[in-house]
Scaffold this motif. Structure first.
Motif, PDB file in Angstrom:
ATOM      1  N   ILE A  56       0.834  -1.200   0.000  1.00 28.12           N
ATOM      2  CA  ILE A  56       0.000   0.000   0.000  1.00 28.12           C
ATOM      3  C   ILE A  56       0.869   1.250   0.000  1.00 28.12           C
ATOM      4  O   ILE A  56       0.571   2.245  -0.677  1.00 28.12           O
ATOM      5  CB  ILE A  56      -0.942  -0.017   1.216  1.00 28.12           C
ATOM      6  CG1 ILE A  56      -1.953  -1.174   1.070  1.00 28.12           C
ATOM      7  CG2 ILE A  56      -1.667   1.316   1.366  1.00 28.12           C
ATOM      8  CD1 ILE A  56      -2.819  -1.383   2.285  1.00 28.12           C
ATOM      9  N   SER A  60       1.073   4.261  -2.803  1.00 24.72           N
ATOM     10  CA  SER A  60       1.000   5.703  -2.550  1.00 24.72           C
ATOM     11  C   SER A  60       2.088   6.436  -3.318  1.00 24.72           C
ATOM     12  O   SER A  60       1.853   7.509  -3.896  1.00 24.72           O
ATOM     13  CB  SER A  60       1.139   5.979  -1.047  1.00 24.72           C
ATOM     14  OG  SER A  60       0.128   5.324  -0.311  1.00 24.72           O
ATOM     15  N   ALA A  79      -6.523   2.865  -7.719  1.00 20.15           N
ATOM     16  CA  ALA A  79      -5.823   2.635  -6.452  1.00 20.15           C
ATOM     17  C   ALA A  79      -6.771   2.434  -5.275  1.00 20.15           C
ATOM     18  O   ALA A  79      -6.531   1.570  -4.425  1.00 20.15           O
ATOM     19  CB  ALA A  79      -4.875   3.793  -6.160  1.00 20.15           C
ATOM     20  N   SER A  82      -8.314  -0.973  -5.109  1.00 26.16           N
ATOM     21  CA  SER A  82      -7.220  -1.926  -4.914  1.00 26.16           C
ATOM     22  C   SER A  82      -6.785  -1.968  -3.454  1.00 26.16           C
ATOM     23  O   SER A  82      -6.577  -3.044  -2.874  1.00 26.16           O
ATOM     24  CB  SER A  82      -6.037  -1.552  -5.812  1.00 26.16           C
ATOM     25  OG  SER A  82      -4.914  -2.338  -5.502  1.00 26.16           O
ATOM     26  N   VAL A  83      -6.634  -0.797  -2.845  1.00 25.07           N
ATOM     27  CA  VAL A  83      -6.230  -0.732  -1.435  1.00 25.07           C
ATOM     28  C   VAL A  83      -7.297  -1.346  -0.542  1.00 25.07           C
ATOM     29  O   VAL A  83      -6.992  -2.115   0.390  1.00 25.07           O
ATOM     30  CB  VAL A  83      -5.959   0.728  -1.030  1.00 25.07           C
ATOM     31  CG1 VAL A  83      -5.788   0.845   0.482  1.00 25.07           C
ATOM     32  CG2 VAL A  83      -4.706   1.244  -1.728  1.00 25.07           C
ATOM     33  N   SER A  86      -7.175  -5.073  -0.882  1.00 26.57           N
ATOM     34  CA  SER A  86      -5.960  -5.595  -0.258  1.00 26.57           C
ATOM     35  C   SER A  86      -6.083  -5.616   1.259  1.00 26.57           C
ATOM     36  O   SER A  86      -5.666  -6.576   1.919  1.00 26.57           O
ATOM     37  CB  SER A  86      -4.761  -4.754  -0.691  1.00 26.57           C
ATOM     38  OG  SER A  86      -3.565  -5.244  -0.143  1.00 26.57           O
ATOM     39  N   GLU A 105      -3.990  -3.520  -9.135  1.00 26.85           N
ATOM     40  CA  GLU A 105      -2.644  -2.973  -8.956  1.00 26.85           C
ATOM     41  C   GLU A 105      -1.831  -3.131 -10.236  1.00 26.85           C
ATOM     42  O   GLU A 105      -1.050  -2.243 -10.606  1.00 26.85           O
ATOM     43  CB  GLU A 105      -1.951  -3.664  -7.785  1.00 26.85           C
ATOM     44  CG  GLU A 105      -2.483  -3.256  -6.422  1.00 26.85           C
ATOM     45  CD  GLU A 105      -1.760  -3.943  -5.286  1.00 26.85           C
ATOM     46  OE1 GLU A 105      -0.577  -3.651  -5.074  1.00 26.85           O
ATOM     47  OE2 GLU A 105      -2.386  -4.779  -4.606  1.00 26.85           O
TER      48      GLU A 105
END
Length: 231
Positions: A56, A60, A79, A82-83, A86, A105
């Motif tokens: 992560i 960033s 993003a 995806s975060v 995750s 990702e």
């Protein structure tokens, strides 16, 4: 006497300010540190959690780099989910979501690669930041295919296997090693693609590695030589 200490006191701040102007450098350093530390993380539950958190953090940094080179809203659109996926996969006991996170990702990394290549090809001069960006772009390309490989083996079990070993899921480090060896054309990996999807992704990685060197890297080198000759 006090003035003699000023340069040494200000040096870390100057370094931090300089790195802030070159996010590609920070991203490259973090990715190299990741390559060195991933083998220590992948064999324990706590290590895998740290790996998820580190991924992560790298995301960033990728967003930071992309915001300078491309349309930032596309990167955020990739993003954020995806975060979230995750986090749910690594900390909420929902591992089935991890392939989807890796797929997003992978797309984000490919998007970052496109942005950096456009940044490097945007003018006819070569700066130090563009030279670092050339190296960073290659690592981003390797990460993108590694995440694609990871999603592939989750959706198509037995996609990758070690030579002379029955098919089994490969670790992240093995897939990243496969990605680097394929993109570089070295071919040292002992992991081979077995399923049609895995072989298609591997062929795309081969093509991408060759074309990146032929187009982006060769242009940067040519412009650097041209600048040296004009001095």
């Amino acid at each position: 006497m006090a003035m003699s200490w000023a340069p040494s006191i200000l040096a870390p701040w100057r370094l931090a300010y300089g790195l802030r102007k070159h996010p590609s450098t920070i991203l490259l350093i973090v990715q190299v540190l990741g390559i060195l530390s991933y083998p220590l993380m992948e064999n324990t539950g706590a290590g895998r959690a740290v790996f998820g958190a580190m991924s992560i953090a790298v995301l960033s940094l990728v967003l930071w780099v992309v915001n300078r080179a491309s349309a930032h809203w596309v990167a955020w659109l990739l993003a954020v989910p995806s975060v979230l996926l995750s986090l749910l996969a690594n900390f909420a006991g929902m591992p089935t979501l991890l392939p989807w996170a890796h797929a997003l990702e992978s797309i984000l990394y490919f998007y970052a690669v496109a942005g950096l290549i456009r940044y490097m090809l945007g003018d006819m001069r070569v700066t130090t930041d563009e030279l670092v960006s050339a190296a960073t772009t290659f690592t981003l390309l390797a990460w993108a295919f590694a995440y694609a490989f990871s999603a592939c083996q989750a959706w198509v079990p037995g996609s990758f296997s070690e030579v002379s070993v029955p098919p089994q899921p490969r670790t992240w480090m093995e897939l990243l090693f496969l990605s680097f060896s394929t993109l570089s054309g070295v071919g040292l990996s002992d992991i081979v693609p077995l399923s049609p999807l895995a072989r298609a992704l591997t062929m795309l990685a081969m093509f991408s590695g060759v074309m990146y060197i032929a187009i982006a890297v060769s242009r940067v080198i040519a412009l650097t030589v041209r600048r040296q000759q004009q001095r």
